[in-house]
Design an enzyme around this catalytic site. Structure first.
Site: not given
Lengths: 63, 63, 63, 63, 63, 63
Positions: B40, B1-3
């Site tokens: 995101v 779930m990288p930002m």
């Protein structure tokens, strides 16, 4: 190769940011032995409605 | 779930940002096995007066 | 002179980060006309106890 | 009330960070008229495998 | 002395940001035993052209 | 689709982070009408040698 990100209230002049960028870069060169060319400084300026301390927006301080 | 947070000079078109977001997301899916829907990407665009390298604001470069 | 900051779960190998840094840099060169030497990419890796989506820590997912 | 976030390679001593924090805070007080007590500085230290410039991880430089 | 940085789409009212800053500060005081006066919250607001999820800019969603 | 990044001193338990993530997510859903599934919260924990306020590292406070 440090990256410096500064979040602050909008309203500082280019001259103020010029001096801050220059002097902060000097600090990193002198104290952290960073290579000058590799240092980047970015200013993220936010409005008084987008910044709070102690849970109170800056726009509401002093009211 | 990288930002992914990208700080860059303002002035890129929506089309440029569209392609960057798309391709950077592809990279994270392919190389980090991240779930596409969870990635995101945000672009933080700053003016030439708010970005310095080597201690010099971008607005002063080439002067 | 873009700065790219990626926050993601710890656990990716150096090889995965090598490829991500390389390919993301390529994307910025090709799509944003950024100068390759000026692009920096940093990975901020956090544990499953320090990352939440939908209000749930990653360490609690699938329980 | 500026927030300063510095991303750099790990390996600096406490003494180096002490001086950087002190001097950068001085710069913000002197150049931006910020209130000293309100300035926060955080160092985010990453490994040579988590930092790239020009698309190349620091761990691979000079190889 | 936590620093909270929130990146979100532009368009929220001052009243919405006022309540978020207030309540998030309360959470940090109550759950992390942080000192209220030392908590800063900043909102970084980006346009729909500067924010993507799943590789798609917000401006392109629902098209 | 807000991204929340919290920089704070290390030492909080998983239970504290669990509650913070949960409650901060609730705040964004209730006050900013954000979609719960799209909210990410990351904790960046730094040591007392990597955090300063008022120009003084946390490790030096109270000395």
């Amino acid at each position: 190769m440090p990256m410096v990100q500064i979040t602050m209230l909008e309203g500082r002049s280019a001259e103020q940011k010029r001096k801050m960028a220059q002097r902060i870069t000097d600090v990193l060169v002198e104290e952290a032995a960073a290579r000058r060319e590799a240092i980047v400084v970015a200013f993220h300026e936010v409005s008084k409605e987008s910044y709070a301390s102690g849970g109170v927006l800056m726009v509401d301080k002093g009211k």
